[in-house]
Design a protein around this motif. Structure first.
Motif, PDB file in Angstrom:
ATOM      1  N   VAL A 143       0.889  -1.173   0.000  1.00  0.00           N
ATOM      2  CA  VAL A 143       0.000   0.000   0.000  1.00  0.00           C
ATOM      3  C   VAL A 143       0.918   1.212   0.000  1.00  0.00           C
ATOM      4  CG1 VAL A 143      -1.861  -1.139   1.293  1.00  0.00           C
ATOM      5  CG2 VAL A 143      -0.144   0.209   2.532  1.00  0.00           C
ATOM      6  N   ASN A 144       0.375   2.378  -0.279  1.00  0.00           N
ATOM      7  CA  ASN A 144       1.148   3.600  -0.108  1.00  0.00           C
ATOM      8  C   ASN A 144       1.201   3.926   1.381  1.00  0.00           C
ATOM      9  OD1 ASN A 144       1.865   4.677  -2.852  1.00  0.00           O
ATOM     10  ND2 ASN A 144      -0.318   4.308  -3.114  1.00  0.00           N
ATOM     11  N   PRO A 145       2.398   4.135   1.936  1.00  0.00           N
ATOM     12  CA  PRO A 145       2.512   4.276   3.384  1.00  0.00           C
ATOM     13  C   PRO A 145       1.839   5.532   3.903  1.00  0.00           C
ATOM     14  CG  PRO A 145       4.580   4.845   2.323  1.00  0.00           C
ATOM     15  CD  PRO A 145       3.692   4.283   1.257  1.00  0.00           C
ATOM     16  N   GLY A 146       1.368   5.434   5.151  1.00  0.00           N
ATOM     17  CA  GLY A 146       0.769   6.594   5.791  1.00  0.00           C
ATOM     18  C   GLY A 146      -0.456   6.292   6.621  1.00  0.00           C
ATOM     19  N   PHE A 147      -1.199   5.255   6.241  1.00  0.00           N
ATOM     20  CA  PHE A 147      -2.421   4.913   6.976  1.00  0.00           C
ATOM     21  C   PHE A 147      -2.612   3.408   6.978  1.00  0.00           C
ATOM     22  CE2 PHE A 147      -3.204   9.226   5.430  1.00  0.00           C
ATOM     23  CZ  PHE A 147      -3.642   9.856   6.576  1.00  0.00           C
ATOM     24  N   GLY A 148      -3.225   2.890   8.047  1.00  0.00           N
ATOM     25  CA  GLY A 148      -3.609   1.499   8.079  1.00  0.00           C
ATOM     26  C   GLY A 148      -4.926   1.285   7.356  1.00  0.00           C
ATOM     27  N   GLY A 149      -5.236   0.019   7.092  1.00  0.00           N
ATOM     28  CA  GLY A 149      -6.536  -0.334   6.540  1.00  0.00           C
ATOM     29  C   GLY A 149      -6.701  -0.113   5.054  1.00  0.00           C
ATOM     30  N   GLN A 150      -5.611   0.104   4.300  1.00  0.00           N
ATOM     31  CA  GLN A 150      -5.725   0.334   2.864  1.00  0.00           C
ATOM     32  C   GLN A 150      -5.820  -0.989   2.098  1.00  0.00           C
ATOM     33  OE1 GLN A 150      -3.145   3.523   1.119  1.00  0.00           O
ATOM     34  NE2 GLN A 150      -2.133   3.448   3.110  1.00  0.00           N
ATOM     35  N   SER A 151      -6.257  -0.883   0.848  1.00  0.00           N
ATOM     36  CA  SER A 151      -6.411  -2.068  -0.001  1.00  0.00           C
ATOM     37  C   SER A 151      -5.057  -2.515  -0.550  1.00  0.00           C
ATOM     38  CB  SER A 151      -7.355  -1.770  -1.167  1.00  0.00           C
ATOM     39  OG  SER A 151      -8.645  -1.472  -0.692  1.00  0.00           O
ATOM     40  N   PHE A 152      -4.884  -3.800  -0.605  1.00  0.00           N
ATOM     41  CA  PHE A 152      -3.669  -4.443  -1.085  1.00  0.00           C
ATOM     42  C   PHE A 152      -3.468  -4.169  -2.581  1.00  0.00           C
ATOM     43  CE2 PHE A 152      -1.721  -8.324  -2.907  1.00  0.00           C
ATOM     44  CZ  PHE A 152      -0.597  -8.455  -2.116  1.00  0.00           C
ATOM     45  N   ILE A 153      -2.232  -3.821  -2.949  1.00  0.00           N
ATOM     46  CA  ILE A 153      -1.886  -3.579  -4.354  1.00  0.00           C
ATOM     47  C   ILE A 153      -1.322  -4.874  -4.927  1.00  0.00           C
ATOM     48  CG2 ILE A 153      -0.454  -2.236  -5.945  1.00  0.00           C
ATOM     49  CD1 ILE A 153      -0.544   0.057  -3.895  1.00  0.00           C
ATOM     50  N   ALA A 154      -2.152  -5.617  -5.651  1.00  0.00           N
ATOM     51  CA  ALA A 154      -1.778  -6.955  -6.110  1.00  0.00           C
ATOM     52  C   ALA A 154      -0.626  -6.947  -7.105  1.00  0.00           C
ATOM     53  CB  ALA A 154      -2.989  -7.645  -6.730  1.00  0.00           C
ATOM     54  N   ALA A 155      -0.433  -5.851  -7.808  1.00  0.00           N
ATOM     55  CA  ALA A 155       0.649  -5.774  -8.788  1.00  0.00           C
ATOM     56  C   ALA A 155       2.016  -5.902  -8.138  1.00  0.00           C
ATOM     57  CB  ALA A 155       0.559  -4.454  -9.553  1.00  0.00           C
ATOM     58  N   ARG A 156       2.071  -5.788  -6.823  1.00  0.00           N
ATOM     59  CA  ARG A 156       3.336  -5.897  -6.105  1.00  0.00           C
ATOM     60  C   ARG A 156       3.802  -7.345  -5.950  1.00  0.00           C
ATOM     61  NH1 ARG A 156       7.242  -2.301  -6.179  1.00  0.00           N
ATOM     62  NH2 ARG A 156       7.832  -1.531  -4.149  1.00  0.00           N
ATOM     63  N   VAL A 157       2.915  -8.318  -6.103  1.00  0.00           N
ATOM     64  CA  VAL A 157       3.291  -9.723  -5.872  1.00  0.00           C
ATOM     65  C   VAL A 157       4.418 -10.175  -6.799  1.00  0.00           C
ATOM     66  CG1 VAL A 157       2.478 -12.105  -5.808  1.00  0.00           C
ATOM     67  CG2 VAL A 157       1.037 -10.266  -4.897  1.00  0.00           C
ATOM     68  N   PRO A 158       4.360  -9.902  -8.101  1.00  0.00           N
ATOM     69  CA  PRO A 158       5.495 -10.283  -8.956  1.00  0.00           C
ATOM     70  C   PRO A 158       6.803  -9.608  -8.548  1.00  0.00           C
ATOM     71  CG  PRO A 158       3.566  -9.755 -10.291  1.00  0.00           C
ATOM     72  CD  PRO A 158       3.249  -9.332  -8.898  1.00  0.00           C
ATOM     73  N   ASP A 159       6.708  -8.415  -7.952  1.00  0.00           N
ATOM     74  CA  ASP A 159       7.914  -7.734  -7.477  1.00  0.00           C
ATOM     75  C   ASP A 159       8.570  -8.525  -6.351  1.00  0.00           C
ATOM     76  OD1 ASP A 159       7.476  -5.714  -9.272  1.00  0.00           O
ATOM     77  OD2 ASP A 159       6.598  -4.334  -7.816  1.00  0.00           O
ATOM     78  N   VAL A 160       7.743  -9.120  -5.488  1.00  0.00           N
ATOM     79  CA  VAL A 160       8.282  -9.944  -4.405  1.00  0.00           C
ATOM     80  C   VAL A 160       9.061 -11.120  -4.990  1.00  0.00           C
ATOM     81  CG1 VAL A 160       7.701 -11.415  -2.432  1.00  0.00           C
ATOM     82  CG2 VAL A 160       6.478  -9.252  -2.783  1.00  0.00           C
ATOM     83  N   ALA A 161       8.511 -11.729  -6.030  1.00  0.00           N
ATOM     84  CA  ALA A 161       9.186 -12.871  -6.664  1.00  0.00           C
ATOM     85  C   ALA A 161      10.510 -12.445  -7.299  1.00  0.00           C
ATOM     86  CB  ALA A 161       8.275 -13.503  -7.707  1.00  0.00           C
ATOM     87  N   ARG A 162      10.545 -11.285  -7.945  1.00  0.00           N
ATOM     88  CA  ARG A 162      11.794 -10.805  -8.538  1.00  0.00           C
ATOM     89  C   ARG A 162      12.819 -10.484  -7.465  1.00  0.00           C
ATOM     90  NH1 ARG A 162       8.292  -8.094 -11.999  1.00  0.00           N
ATOM     91  NH2 ARG A 162       8.686  -6.042 -11.084  1.00  0.00           N
TER      92      ARG A 162
END
Length: 230
Positions: free
Chosen positions: A143-162
């Motif tokens: 999520v963009n940092p700053g607040f709790g409770g935001q929606s998950f950005i699914a496009a980040r999952v492939p970044d974790v794999a890389r």
């Protein structure tokens, strides 16, 4: 890395009762938390204001696991020694927080704390690759940092794999922070995450007086990961 590596659950006290941190921490650790995640925000680097070194010092005696301090502040360097003295086990600074991230990471390690680097969703994951020999942890913001409770950005999952592929055999943990819940945790763990930061997904429904929901929420995340692995 073994795909069956243990998953570390790090509840964020940003979602706890601010008036009762000591009991909340003891309750969530008793419910199965592996680390305690402390979100430090300065109202400048991110649009919210939370805790400083004094809060970390106050809660340190209540933490028996790991105090995982996430510095969403800029500048970082002037405050490293204060957070180290307050008892942080890990200090994670944002890649985007200043022009001299190498110096920041060196200063964190010199202060006797395990250094981490966090990277925002809008920053290419490859930007942290040159830092992998300097850190013990990379925090991938989903999520963009700053607040709790935001929606998950699914496009980040492939970044974790890389990132996992780039880390290779280095002893560097991947932490994922933002929107973690039973429906999102399995995908990031499958991609290579080691540490899951969860706020509302852990603290919803419970309290220091009634911690059973905390245990159920943590168990639900672990069960979802295990089912994906089965």
């Amino acid at each position: 890395m073994n795909s069956q590596h243990p998953v570390t659950i790090a509840p964020s006290i940003l979602s706890a009762d601010f008036a009762d941190f000591g009991r909340e921490i003891r309750a969530v650790e008793g419910a199965g938390a592996d680390w305690i995640h402390v979100d430090v925000m300065d109202g400048h680097f991110v649009p919210n204001l939370t805790f400083g070194p004094a809060t970390c010092r106050a809660i340190r005696p209540h933490i028996t696991t790991v105090m995982d301090v996430h510095l969403m502040i800029a500048p970082v360097d002037p405050y490293i020694d204060a957070f180290a003295a307050a008892g942080a086990d890990r200090l994670t600074a944002h890649l985007e927080a200043g022009p001299h991230i190498h110096r920041t990471l060196q200063a964190i390690r010199a202060a006797g704390v395990r250094p981490g680097v966090a990277v925002n969703p809008g920053t290419p994951i490859e930007a942290v690759f040159p830092l992998l020999d300097m850190v013990d942890l990379v925090c991938v913001m989903t999520v963009n940092p700053g607040f709790g409770g935001q929606s998950f950005i699914a496009a980040r999952v492939p970044d974790v794999a890389r990132l996992r592929a780039a880390i290779g055999d280095r002893p560097v943990k991947i932490e994922v922070d933002g929107g973690i819940a039973p429906d999102t945790a399995p995908g990031v763990v499958a991609a290579g995450a080691d540490v899951l930061v969860a706020g509302s997904a852990v603290f919803t429904g419970g309290s220091a007086d009634d911690p059973a929901p905390y245990a159920a929420n943590i168990a639900a995340i672990r069960q979802a990961v295990a089912q994906r692995r089965a």
